[in-house]
Design a protein around this motif. Structure first.
Motif, PDB file in Angstrom:
ATOM      1  N   LEU A 129     -14.322   6.543  -6.249  1.00  0.00           N
ATOM      2  CA  LEU A 129     -14.732   6.574  -7.661  1.00  0.00           C
ATOM      3  C   LEU A 129     -15.603   5.390  -8.048  1.00  0.00           C
ATOM      4  O   LEU A 129     -16.577   5.543  -8.779  1.00  0.00           O
ATOM      5  CB  LEU A 129     -13.501   6.638  -8.561  1.00  0.00           C
ATOM      6  CG  LEU A 129     -12.806   7.997  -8.518  1.00  0.00           C
ATOM      7  CD1 LEU A 129     -11.550   7.986  -9.351  1.00  0.00           C
ATOM      8  CD2 LEU A 129     -13.730   9.096  -9.007  1.00  0.00           C
TER       9      LEU A 129
ATOM     10  N   HIS B 158      -6.055   3.437 -17.783  1.00  0.00           N
ATOM     11  CA  HIS B 158      -7.079   2.940 -16.850  1.00  0.00           C
ATOM     12  C   HIS B 158      -7.766   4.100 -16.137  1.00  0.00           C
ATOM     13  O   HIS B 158      -8.992   4.200 -16.102  1.00  0.00           O
ATOM     14  CB  HIS B 158      -6.387   1.997 -15.854  1.00  0.00           C
ATOM     15  CG  HIS B 158      -7.193   1.677 -14.642  1.00  0.00           C
ATOM     16  ND1 HIS B 158      -8.363   0.953 -14.716  1.00  0.00           N
ATOM     17  CD2 HIS B 158      -7.021   1.986 -13.323  1.00  0.00           C
ATOM     18  CE1 HIS B 158      -8.865   0.823 -13.494  1.00  0.00           C
ATOM     19  NE2 HIS B 158      -8.073   1.452 -12.629  1.00  0.00           N
ATOM     20  N   VAL B 159      -6.965   4.992 -15.594  1.00  0.00           N
ATOM     21  CA  VAL B 159      -7.510   6.077 -14.766  1.00  0.00           C
ATOM     22  C   VAL B 159      -8.361   7.043 -15.608  1.00  0.00           C
ATOM     23  O   VAL B 159      -9.506   7.343 -15.269  1.00  0.00           O
ATOM     24  CB  VAL B 159      -6.346   6.820 -14.069  1.00  0.00           C
ATOM     25  CG1 VAL B 159      -6.854   8.060 -13.369  1.00  0.00           C
ATOM     26  CG2 VAL B 159      -5.622   5.900 -13.096  1.00  0.00           C
TER      27      VAL B 159
ATOM     28  N   SER C 137      -9.120   6.047  -3.438  1.00  0.00           N
ATOM     29  CA  SER C 137      -9.543   6.427  -4.799  1.00  0.00           C
ATOM     30  C   SER C 137     -10.632   5.490  -5.309  1.00  0.00           C
ATOM     31  O   SER C 137     -11.645   5.932  -5.856  1.00  0.00           O
ATOM     32  CB  SER C 137      -8.401   6.319  -5.808  1.00  0.00           C
ATOM     33  OG  SER C 137      -7.234   6.857  -5.319  1.00  0.00           O
ATOM     34  N   HIS C 138     -10.407   4.186  -5.140  1.00  0.00           N
ATOM     35  CA  HIS C 138     -11.398   3.231  -5.657  1.00  0.00           C
ATOM     36  C   HIS C 138     -12.695   3.285  -4.851  1.00  0.00           C
ATOM     37  O   HIS C 138     -13.783   3.147  -5.398  1.00  0.00           O
ATOM     38  CB  HIS C 138     -10.810   1.817  -5.687  1.00  0.00           C
ATOM     39  CG  HIS C 138      -9.808   1.634  -6.790  1.00  0.00           C
ATOM     40  ND1 HIS C 138      -8.482   1.976  -6.662  1.00  0.00           N
ATOM     41  CD2 HIS C 138      -9.937   1.207  -8.076  1.00  0.00           C
ATOM     42  CE1 HIS C 138      -7.848   1.737  -7.798  1.00  0.00           C
ATOM     43  NE2 HIS C 138      -8.707   1.277  -8.679  1.00  0.00           N
TER      44      HIS C 138
ATOM     45  N   GLY D  87     -10.570  -7.982  -8.990  1.00  0.00           N
ATOM     46  CA  GLY D  87     -10.787  -7.209 -10.215  1.00  0.00           C
ATOM     47  C   GLY D  87     -11.642  -7.997 -11.208  1.00  0.00           C
ATOM     48  O   GLY D  87     -12.456  -7.418 -11.937  1.00  0.00           O
TER      49      GLY D  87
ATOM     50  N   ARG E  33      -1.489   2.472 -16.851  1.00  0.00           N
ATOM     51  CA  ARG E  33      -2.064   3.067 -15.639  1.00  0.00           C
ATOM     52  C   ARG E  33      -2.864   4.326 -15.981  1.00  0.00           C
ATOM     53  O   ARG E  33      -4.042   4.431 -15.618  1.00  0.00           O
ATOM     54  CB  ARG E  33      -0.973   3.358 -14.614  1.00  0.00           C
ATOM     55  CG  ARG E  33      -1.522   3.817 -13.272  1.00  0.00           C
ATOM     56  CD  ARG E  33      -0.390   4.280 -12.360  1.00  0.00           C
ATOM     57  NE  ARG E  33      -0.869   4.470 -11.003  1.00  0.00           N
ATOM     58  CZ  ARG E  33      -1.505   5.547 -10.584  1.00  0.00           C
ATOM     59  NH1 ARG E  33      -1.776   6.529 -11.430  1.00  0.00           N
ATOM     60  NH2 ARG E  33      -1.906   5.653  -9.336  1.00  0.00           N
TER      61      ARG E  33
ATOM     62  N   GLU F 120      -1.147  13.834 -13.038  1.00  0.00           N
ATOM     63  CA  GLU F 120      -2.201  12.860 -12.799  1.00  0.00           C
ATOM     64  C   GLU F 120      -3.578  13.424 -13.137  1.00  0.00           C
ATOM     65  O   GLU F 120      -3.904  14.563 -12.767  1.00  0.00           O
ATOM     66  CB  GLU F 120      -2.163  12.350 -11.359  1.00  0.00           C
ATOM     67  CG  GLU F 120      -2.735  10.948 -11.338  1.00  0.00           C
ATOM     68  CD  GLU F 120      -2.539  10.205 -10.035  1.00  0.00           C
ATOM     69  OE1 GLU F 120      -2.000  10.760  -9.078  1.00  0.00           O
ATOM     70  OE2 GLU F 120      -2.962   9.034 -10.001  1.00  0.00           O
TER      71      GLU F 120
ATOM     72  N   ASN G 194     -11.567   5.576 -16.981  1.00  0.00           N
ATOM     73  CA  ASN G 194     -12.583   5.490 -15.925  1.00  0.00           C
ATOM     74  C   ASN G 194     -13.211   6.853 -15.653  1.00  0.00           C
ATOM     75  O   ASN G 194     -14.425   6.978 -15.543  1.00  0.00           O
ATOM     76  CB  ASN G 194     -11.953   4.968 -14.628  1.00  0.00           C
ATOM     77  CG  ASN G 194     -12.158   3.474 -14.473  1.00  0.00           C
ATOM     78  OD1 ASN G 194     -13.232   2.958 -14.780  1.00  0.00           O
ATOM     79  ND2 ASN G 194     -11.139   2.788 -14.010  1.00  0.00           N
TER      80      ASN G 194
HETATM   81  C1  HEM Z   1     -11.210  -4.406 -12.366  1.00  0.00           C
HETATM   82  C2  HEM Z   1     -11.263  -3.402 -11.549  1.00  0.00           C
HETATM   83  C3  HEM Z   1     -10.069  -2.540 -11.286  1.00  0.00           C
HETATM   84  C4  HEM Z   1      -8.760  -2.908 -11.127  1.00  0.00           C
HETATM   85  C5  HEM Z   1      -8.185  -4.284 -11.158  1.00  0.00           C
HETATM   86  C6  HEM Z   1      -8.011  -1.698 -10.880  1.00  0.00           C
HETATM   87  C7  HEM Z   1      -6.636  -1.654 -10.696  1.00  0.00           C
HETATM   88  C8  HEM Z   1      -5.893  -0.527 -10.550  1.00  0.00           C
HETATM   89  C9  HEM Z   1      -4.459  -0.477 -10.458  1.00  0.00           C
HETATM   90  C10 HEM Z   1      -3.540  -1.688 -10.525  1.00  0.00           C
HETATM   91  C11 HEM Z   1      -4.091   0.809 -10.290  1.00  0.00           C
HETATM   92  C12 HEM Z   1      -2.673   1.340 -10.143  1.00  0.00           C
HETATM   93  C13 HEM Z   1      -2.295   1.420  -8.701  1.00  0.00           C
HETATM   94  C14 HEM Z   1      -0.878   1.835  -8.506  1.00  0.00           C
HETATM   95  O1  HEM Z   1      -0.377   2.707  -9.213  1.00  0.00           O
HETATM   96  O2  HEM Z   1      -0.250   1.294  -7.586  1.00  0.00           O
HETATM   97  C15 HEM Z   1      -5.302   1.591 -10.271  1.00  0.00           C
HETATM   98  C16 HEM Z   1      -5.344   2.951 -10.079  1.00  0.00           C
HETATM   99  C17 HEM Z   1      -6.506   3.685 -10.147  1.00  0.00           C
HETATM  100  N1  HEM Z   1      -7.776   3.224 -10.467  1.00  0.00           N
HETATM  101 FE1  HEM Z   1      -8.312   1.316 -10.690  1.00  0.00          FE
HETATM  102  N2  HEM Z   1      -8.863  -0.635 -10.874  1.00  0.00           N
HETATM  103  C18 HEM Z   1     -10.144  -1.107 -11.129  1.00  0.00           C
HETATM  104  C19 HEM Z   1     -11.297  -0.371 -11.242  1.00  0.00           C
HETATM  105  C20 HEM Z   1     -11.344   1.002 -11.176  1.00  0.00           C
HETATM  106  C21 HEM Z   1     -12.529   1.800 -11.329  1.00  0.00           C
HETATM  107  C22 HEM Z   1     -13.919   1.255 -11.659  1.00  0.00           C
HETATM  108  C23 HEM Z   1     -12.160   3.085 -11.148  1.00  0.00           C
HETATM  109  C24 HEM Z   1     -12.997   4.314 -11.210  1.00  0.00           C
HETATM  110  C25 HEM Z   1     -14.276   4.308 -11.321  1.00  0.00           C
HETATM  111  C26 HEM Z   1     -10.730   3.132 -10.907  1.00  0.00           C
HETATM  112  C27 HEM Z   1      -9.978   4.268 -10.675  1.00  0.00           C
HETATM  113  C28 HEM Z   1      -8.634   4.298 -10.433  1.00  0.00           C
HETATM  114  C29 HEM Z   1      -7.891   5.484 -10.064  1.00  0.00           C
HETATM  115  C30 HEM Z   1      -8.448   6.897  -9.924  1.00  0.00           C
HETATM  116  C31 HEM Z   1      -6.558   5.103  -9.871  1.00  0.00           C
HETATM  117  C32 HEM Z   1      -5.397   5.998  -9.442  1.00  0.00           C
HETATM  118  C33 HEM Z   1      -5.263   5.799  -7.959  1.00  0.00           C
HETATM  119  C34 HEM Z   1      -4.250   6.650  -7.257  1.00  0.00           C
HETATM  120  O3  HEM Z   1      -3.217   6.984  -7.818  1.00  0.00           O
HETATM  121  O4  HEM Z   1      -4.486   6.979  -6.070  1.00  0.00           O
HETATM  122  N3  HEM Z   1     -10.267   1.840 -10.937  1.00  0.00           N
HETATM  123  N4  HEM Z   1      -6.390   0.757 -10.455  1.00  0.00           N
END
Ligand code: HEM
Ligand code: HEM
Length: 463
Positions: free
Chosen positions: A343, A57-58, A339-340, A425, A54, A119, A61
């Motif tokens: 961002l 990923h964050v 968030s998504h 995704g 996690r 975070e 990005n």
């Molecule tokens: C294939 C596309 C994407 C998938 C499948 C995906 C999936 C996820 C997942 C599973 C989480 C964790 C959520 C949780 O903890 O419950 C997450 C968190 C996050 N993702 Fe993505 N994401 C994608 C694209 C992106 C992109 C392009 C960005 C930024 C440009 C991004 C930024 C973030 C951020 C900032 C978090 C933290 C959210 C929070 O805690 O509020 N993600 N993402």
């Protein structure tokens, strides 16, 4: 390929390409994270468990994809606005490699379990140092470029770039508590206030101002129309920085932070709508009479979508900061949706559009416009779908928990949304892969698909 290239444009191009590669890597990891939330048993490797991937990923990005793509596009814009080359391409190339090193080290160390557990500030101290040094080098290079500019007028894009660099250097050092290398943390509630001061500002003083500055550059340029209002750009700029630095505590409305701090955050969060609407009015009025250009112009198409997502994210954000709303949405997937939307929808679309714009001007064309439009539609379906399914999951969680329901009984109800998120995704990962390929082919001295077709036809005619 020279590792340190000093040819004009090389820093900007390499930052843009790096950003595109990190987009693919970060979304692929996001897809794995989304799959693990549906089928946790698929991963046996310790380095790939959800709590480790996690933050990978964050952070990849935020610091890989968005930061590098935006910085590359910003360097290009600042040089054009100054009518000058970058002060030092060599220094720029060093900065680019250092930045990449920080992101790679971050991925490896997080996968090994080294984290500071705040975070967006999970990176260890050594990586923080690399990022701060890279920011300092970038600031110095851009300030020297501005000092040597041939065009005396300092256009609004430059204000945002200077504002973002100055504020982020302070926010990054303070927010990561860098004078405590061991854990980057303070104690108790102060630590939480500090952490959220940093976390929202990494979007508010870094990602967002760079994205806004790029809209000011590309929308008038691509429409061939002067910016609608200088006054509105001032109203969009000064109150933006004045209000943003105070909003961090809106993440702690459900926590025992002092009431006065929460109130300041709530008021500033709503007041932020003033600069947001000033910015949007300015951009959309500049687009007036030019709407017909959007569908065929890939740069405008990405940027316009980015402004619409900015409107949606910010309006939603101001509502999320109200205690009556946050009581339901906090700790739910609604926030992950927000968030998504911010961002990926807002700054991601702007970064991709500005990247295409800069590469098109540097190389005379984009290798395949068709692929770029396909990428746009894949990302659009992906982000709209993400918002719908995460808001649905968030409202199920928020209402269930408010009714006293226990977490494990709610989980099965979320499953269809989580499966849909993983499917959506795949759209975004495919879009990111297309972008890497298209950017790479654009920067190679090769012919475009249209030229290839023409060459084939001429060969057939000749034979
Ligand atoms: C294939 C596309 C994407 C998938 C499948 C995906 C999936 C996820 C997942 C599973 C989480 C964790 C959520 C949780 O903890 O419950 C997450 C968190 C996050 N993702 Fe993505 N994401 C994608 C694209 C992106 C992109 C392009 C960005 C930024 C440009 C991004 C930024 C973030 C951020 C900032 C978090 C933290 C959210 C929070 O805690 O509020 N993600 N993402
Ligand atoms: C007027 C503008 C905005 C306001 C008032 C606002 C407000 C908020 C609030 C209140 C939360 C916390 C919700 C909660 O935890 O219950 C939040 C979370 C978040 N916002 Fe915004 N937002 C705004 C714009 C943006 C933009 C433009 C971006 C992205 C560039 C963004 C990115 C995020 C992220 C990533 C989070 C998740 C933080 C986390 O919990 O990990 N926001 N926002």
């Amino acid at each position: 390929m020279k590792i340190i290239d000093s040819s004009p444009g090389s820093t900007s191009r390499r930052f843009i390409l790096s950003g595109a590669i990190w987009f693919l890597a970060a979304t692929a990891v996001g897809l794995l994270a989304a799959t693990e939330l549906v089928a946790p048993e698929i991963v046996k490797q310790k380095n790939l468990i959800f709590p480790r991937i996690r933050p990978i990923h964050v952070n990849t990005n935020v610091f890989g994809f968005l930061s590098m793509l935006l910085v590359g596009a910003v360097i290009y814009a600042v040089c054009r606005l100054c009518q000058a080359e970058l002060w030092s391409e060599r220094l720029g190339n060093w900065t680019m490699w250092l930045w990449n090193l920080a992101v790679v080290t971050g991925m490896i160390s997080l996968s090994m379990g080294y984290t500071q557990s705040h975070e967006y500030a999970e990176y260890d101290w050594a990586i923080d140092v690399m990022i701060v040094v890279a920011l300092l080098l970038l600031t110095y290079n851009l300030l020297q470029t501005l000092k040597r500019r041939k065009e005396q007028l300092l256009y609004v894009t430059n204000w945002y770039v200077v504002g973002a660099l100055a504020a982020t250097l302070v926010v990054y050092v303070i927010g990561n508590v860098m004078w405590k290398p061991a854990n980057g943390a303070l104690a108790g509630m102060t630590d939480a206030e500090w952490a959220w001061f940093y976390a929202h500002n990494i979007f508010g003083t870094w990602i967002t101002p760079l994205s806004l500055g790029l809209c000011y550059f590309w929308i008038p340029r691509e429409t061939d129309t002067p910016l609608y209002s200088h006054l509105l750009s001032m109203i969009g700029f000064w109150p933006y920085f004045a209000f943003y630095l105070q909003v961090g505590t809106h993440h702690l409305i459900e926590a025992p932070a002092p009431a006065w701090l929460k109130l300041i955050a709530e008021i500033n969060s709503v007041a932020l709508l003033i600069p947001v609407f000033a910015f949007l009015t300015n951009q959309w009025m500049t687009l007036r009479g030019n709407w017909w250009k959007i569908p065929d112009n890939i740069v405008l198409k990405f940027l316009f979508a980015g402004t619409v997502f900015y409107f949606l994210t910010s309006t939603e954000g101001s509502l999320l900061a109200l205690p009556s709303v946050e009581r339901i949405t906090h700790f739910t997937d609604w926030v992950v949706g927000h968030s998504h939307l911010g961002l990926l929808g807002f700054s991601g679309f702007i970064a991709c559009g500005a990247g295409y714009g800069a590469l098109r001007e540097m190389h005379g064309r984009i290798w395949s416009e068709r692929l770029a439009h396909l990428q746009y539609w894949l990302m659009l379906v992906g982000i709209i779908g993400f918002t719908l399914v995460l808001d649905d999951a968030g409202s199920i969680q928020g209402h269930a928990w408010r009714n006293g329901e226990v977490v494990y009984r709610v989980l099965p109800e979320l499953m269809q949304d989580y499966i849909l998120r993983a499917i959506l995704g795949c759209f975004i990962v495919t879009g990111a892969a297309i972008q890497v390929y298209n950017f790479y082919k654009t920067t190679c001295p090769q012919i475009s698909p249209a030229d290839e077709r023409d060459a084939r036809q001429s060969a057939e005619v000749a034979s």
